[in-house]
Scaffold this active site. Structure first.
Site, PDB file in Angstrom:
ATOM      1  N   SER A 128       0.797  -0.963   0.217  1.00 59.28           N
ATOM      2  CA  SER A 128      -0.051   0.211   0.076  1.00 59.28           C
ATOM      3  C   SER A 128       1.130   1.164   0.341  1.00 59.28           C
ATOM      4  O   SER A 128       2.073   1.496  -0.903  1.00 59.28           O
ATOM      5  CB  SER A 128      -0.993   0.295   1.422  1.00 59.28           C
ATOM      6  N   TYR A 142      -5.730   9.063  -5.984  1.00 62.38           N
ATOM      7  CA  TYR A 142      -4.489   8.102  -5.929  1.00 62.38           C
ATOM      8  C   TYR A 142      -4.623   7.500  -4.387  1.00 62.38           C
ATOM      9  O   TYR A 142      -4.731   5.941  -3.890  1.00 62.38           O
ATOM     10  CB  TYR A 142      -2.622   8.586  -5.408  1.00 62.38           C
ATOM     11  N   LYS A 146      -5.665   3.474  -2.715  1.00 61.55           N
ATOM     12  CA  LYS A 146      -4.905   2.251  -2.056  1.00 61.55           C
ATOM     13  C   LYS A 146      -5.588   2.712  -0.454  1.00 61.55           C
ATOM     14  O   LYS A 146      -5.645   1.398   0.368  1.00 61.55           O
ATOM     15  CB  LYS A 146      -3.517   3.860  -1.139  1.00 61.55           C
TER      16      LYS A 146
END
Length: 264
Positions: A128, A142, A146
Site C-alpha cells: 500500500s 491515488y 490505497k
C-alpha cells in the site's frame, strides 16, 4: 510477485533471490521483469501479467504452481499513481486508477487465495502506501485507491486467518524509485484555471522530490523478505521516518476528533 520490472517490486524480487528463495516474477513485459531481476537465474521464473485481466491472473497463478509446486508468499506490488487535483482527472482516469491499484490487486489475490486456503498456509504481502492512511491535496485519487486497498485487505486478513494465511500490509513513505516520474505517475488532463497556481506548486514539489526521496527501496525489500519468514511478523509495516511521522500525526488527529465527538 507482481510489478517486478522496476522500483520496489524489482528490489523485493532480487532480495528474495539473494535469500535463496524461488521467485515467480510478473510484469506486463516478461522481458522487462527478467532484465530487472538480473537476467536468467535457475530460481527465477518470469511470466507476463496484466493484473487488470482476471483470466490472465488465474492462468499465471496456475502456471506458477505448476512450475514451482506451491505459492508460499504472494507479493501484490503492481500499481501506479494519478497525482493531481481531483477535478483535473476524467472519469476514465479515475476508474483506471482503481482498475489497477484495487481491482487488479484483487484479481491476483482471488487467483492465489484458493491455493493457499487448500494448503492451510501462506502469506499475502500487500504493498500500500502511507497515502492509504493520509491523503493530501494533489493525491486524492491515488489515496482513494490505497484507502480502498487498506479496507479490503484488513477485512480479508481476518477472513483468512482461520486457514493459516497471514497478511502483511506495507505502507512506505517516499521511496527512491521512478514512482513519481512519467514512467509510473500520471497527472490530470483537464485544465482548470482556478487550480493553476496550486498545480504548479504541486508539480514543482513532485519534480523536486523525484529521485531525492528519503526512503531506500533496497532496505524496505530486505525488511519485507525478513518479515515474511517470521511467525509473529506484524500485520502492518509503516516504513520510513516520513511515513511514521505522517501516520502518527493522523492517529493524533483521529484521537482528538474522537474525543471531540464524545457526548458531553
Amino acid at each position: 510477485m507482481t510489478g517486478a520490472s522496476r522500483g520496489l517490486g524489482r528490489e523485493i524480487a532480487r532480495a528474495a533471490l539473494d535469500a535463496g528463495d524461488t521467485v515467480v516474477a510478473t510484469a506486463r513485459s516478461a522481458d522487462a521483469a527478467r532484465d530487472a531481476c538480473g537476467g536468467e537465474h535457475e530460481r527465477l521464473h518470469v511470466l507476463a501479467l496484466d493484473i487488470t485481466d482476471a483470466a490472465a491472473a488465474n492462468a499465471v497463478s496456475a502456471e506458477a504452481i505448476e512450475r514451482v509446486g506451491a505459492i508460499d508468499i504472494l507479493v501484490n506490488n503492481a500499481g501506479y499513481a494519478e497525482l493531481g487535483f481531483f477535478e483535473t482527472f476524467t472519469e476514465a482516469e479515475v476508474r483506471r486508477q482503481f482498475e489497477v491499484n484495487l481491482f487488479g490487486t484483487m484479481n491476483v489475490a482471488r487467483a492465489v487465495i484458493p491455493h493457499m486456503r487448500e494448503r492451510r498456509s501462506g502469506l499475502i504481502v500487500t504493498i500500500s502506501s502511507v497515502s492509504g492512511l493520509v491523503s493530501n491535496a494533489g493525491g486524492a485519487v491515488y489515496s482513494a485507491s490505497k484507502f480502498a486497498i487498506e479496507g479490503w485487505i484488513e477485512g480479508v486478513a481476518q477472513e483468512l486467518a482461520p486457514f493459516g494465511i497471514r497478511s502483511l500490509l506495507v505502507e512506505p513513505g517516499m521511496l527512491r524509485t521512478d514512482f513519481m516520474d512519467g514512467k509510473s505517475a500520471n497527472f490530470g488532463s483537464i485544465d482548470i484555471p482556478d487550480y493553476a497556481e496550486a498545480i504548479t506548486q504541486h508539480r514543482s514539489f513532485v519534480d523536486g522530490a523525484n529521485g531525492n526521496q528519503p526512503g531506500d527501496p533496497k532496505q524496505l525489500a530486505a525488511r519485507i523478505v525478513a518479515l515474511a519468514y517470521q511467525d509473529e511478523a506484524p500485520a502492518r509495516l509503516v516504513f520510513g521516518d516520513d511515513a511514521r511521522q505522517w501516520a502518527g500525526a493522523k492517529v493524533d488527529q483521529l484521537r482528538q476528533e474522537i474525543a471531540q465527538s464524545a457526548d458531553r
